[in-house]
Design an enzyme around this catalytic site. Structure first.
Site, PDB file in Angstrom:
ATOM      1  N   GLY A  53       2.162  -9.100  -5.242  1.00 12.67           N
ATOM      2  CA  GLY A  53       3.321  -8.943  -4.365  1.00 12.67           C
ATOM      3  C   GLY A  53       3.503 -10.068  -3.362  1.00 12.67           C
ATOM      4  O   GLY A  53       3.244 -11.235  -3.644  1.00 12.67           O
ATOM      5  N   ILE A  54       3.923  -9.701  -2.152  1.00 12.01           N
ATOM      6  CA  ILE A  54       4.193 -10.708  -1.129  1.00 12.01           C
ATOM      7  C   ILE A  54       2.919 -11.402  -0.663  1.00 12.01           C
ATOM      8  O   ILE A  54       2.950 -12.550  -0.249  1.00 12.01           O
ATOM      9  CB  ILE A  54       4.952 -10.108   0.076  1.00 12.01           C
ATOM     10  CG1 ILE A  54       4.149  -9.017   0.767  1.00 12.01           C
ATOM     11  CG2 ILE A  54       6.320  -9.596  -0.350  1.00 12.01           C
ATOM     12  CD1 ILE A  54       4.818  -8.465   2.029  1.00 12.01           C
ATOM     13  N   GLY A  55       1.793 -10.716  -0.744  1.00 14.96           N
ATOM     14  CA  GLY A  55       0.523 -11.328  -0.366  1.00 14.96           C
ATOM     15  C   GLY A  55       0.172 -12.483  -1.287  1.00 14.96           C
ATOM     16  O   GLY A  55      -0.285 -13.546  -0.834  1.00 14.96           O
ATOM     17  N   SER A 181       6.625  -2.964   8.895  1.00 16.32           N
ATOM     18  CA  SER A 181       7.772  -2.510   8.104  1.00 16.32           C
ATOM     19  C   SER A 181       8.842  -1.966   9.029  1.00 16.32           C
ATOM     20  O   SER A 181       8.551  -1.531  10.156  1.00 16.32           O
ATOM     21  CB  SER A 181       7.326  -1.403   7.134  1.00 16.32           C
ATOM     22  OG  SER A 181       8.433  -0.705   6.604  1.00 16.32           O
ATOM     23  N   TYR A 206       2.641   6.343   6.349  1.00 13.62           N
ATOM     24  CA  TYR A 206       2.925   4.908   6.219  1.00 13.62           C
ATOM     25  C   TYR A 206       3.640   4.400   7.468  1.00 13.62           C
ATOM     26  O   TYR A 206       3.270   3.370   8.041  1.00 13.62           O
ATOM     27  CB  TYR A 206       3.789   4.669   4.978  1.00 13.62           C
ATOM     28  CG  TYR A 206       4.142   3.220   4.743  1.00 13.62           C
ATOM     29  CD1 TYR A 206       3.264   2.377   4.063  1.00 13.62           C
ATOM     30  CD2 TYR A 206       5.350   2.690   5.183  1.00 13.62           C
ATOM     31  CE1 TYR A 206       3.576   1.045   3.841  1.00 13.62           C
ATOM     32  CE2 TYR A 206       5.678   1.358   4.968  1.00 13.62           C
ATOM     33  CZ  TYR A 206       4.790   0.547   4.283  1.00 13.62           C
ATOM     34  OH  TYR A 206       5.093  -0.776   4.076  1.00 13.62           O
TER      35      TYR A 206
END
Length: 324
Positions: A53-55, A181, A206
């Site tokens: 993903g973004i990582g 987020s 979350y």
């Protein structure tokens, strides 16, 4: 007659198509990217969740800038594949995968101990790893989502602070980037029920974890005054990533990922603000703030409450058995 009956359907298709194109264009044009050309030769970076993903996209960017990049996750096969991918795509061979399970305080301590013993500097720490769909307790007695997203990163950051402080200078401060987020706006902090799976949906857990990360960012900033380390939070936006697989299965997760990537952000676009906060010269002296789309924004008002941030810090410290 058939042509006349078909006209309403054609009109609907055209209108829907025009709306979708308009939405796509608006979303894509709003995505800002990190324009910094700063090189990172001789620097060392850690990216938790840097294997997908973004990582993974953030890790690739740092690698292209010449940094030594340590990517961390709890899955050896995924980690080695990501290590190979980054080396192949960037030509930077100074990429290392190390196993880190943030759902385990023991694993987090072992990872930090290994870093302190094997690395002589740490310029950038990106706390990116996260889950959003597991609502059970870990062996340490914490809610799985809360421990991975927040408590684990709280402990990891504190354990690595000596190396970050040693590395940072007045001219080039070490940087910590906490990935949060937009859902932090629906999060809150109430220590008594933060780890109660029976009364928390995974979405609420979350949201709470990201809310706590912002409070952590602000309190850590206060504690770092006088040091050469800065810390900021970033909101990557709505990104099509693999995080949805756990909720919706392989096929459902893939479809959601494609939809979000098309109309909102791909993982590459989602990583841009992470990179911005980690390397851009314009934010070199900013700490305790929140960024989105490579610009400063305001977080939820309650995240600016200093007493709440202090209380969270103290209770987190007691929970992870770490003496700061």
């Amino acid at each position: 007659m058939f042509y006349i009956e078909l006209m309403p359907l054609v009109t609907i298709v055209v209108v829907v198509g025009a709306v979708l194109i308009s939405l796509w264009t608006k979303r894509k044009l709003s995505h800002r990217v990190c324009l910094s050309k700063r090189r990172l030769n001789g620097k060392t970076c850690i990216v938790t969740g840097g294997t997908s993903g973004i990582g993974l996209e953030a890790a690739k960017d740092l690698a292209r800038r010449g940094a030594r990049v340590i990517i961390a996750c709890p899955f050896p096969e995924e980690g080695k594949n990501a290590e190979h991918t980054i080396i192949e795509e960037t030509g930077n061979k100074n990429i290392v995968f190390k196993c880190l399970n943030l759902a385990s305080l023991e694993s987090t301590r072992e990872f930090a101990k290994n870093i302190l013993e094997t690395e002589n500097r740490l310029d950038i720490l990106i706390n990116n790893a996260g889950v959003g769909s597991i609502n059970k307790l870990t062996k340490d007695g914490m809610l799985y989502t809360m421990q991975i997203n927040y408590y684990g990163h709280f402990l990891l950051t504190n354990l690595l602070l000596p190396l970050l402080k040693k590395t940072g200078t007045a001219e080039e401060k070490s940087r910590i980037v906490n990935v949060v987020s937009i859902l932090h706006h629906t999060g809150h902090y109430n220590f008594g029920d933060m780890n109660m799976p029976t009364i928390r949906s995974y979405v609420q857990s979350y949201s709470n974890s990201k809310f706590c990360l912002i409070l952590f960012t602000r309190e850590l900033t206060r504690r770092l005054i006088g040091s050469n380390v800065i810390v900021n939070s970033i909101d990557p936006g709505t990104v099509g990533s693999t995080i949805y697989r756990r909720n919706f299965g392989i096929l459902g997760g893939w479809l959601i990922k494609q939809w979000l990537s098309f109309f909102w952000k791909t993982p590459w676009h989602g990583a841009q603000t992470i990179v911005y906060a980690a390397v851009d010269e314009s934010v070199a002296d900013i700490s305790g703030e929140l960024f989105k789309d490579c610009k400063l924004i305001k977080a939820k008002a309650s995240t600016y409450n200093e007493e709440t941030a202090k209380t969270l810090w103290e209770e987190s410290q007691n929970l992870v058995l770490f003496d700061t």
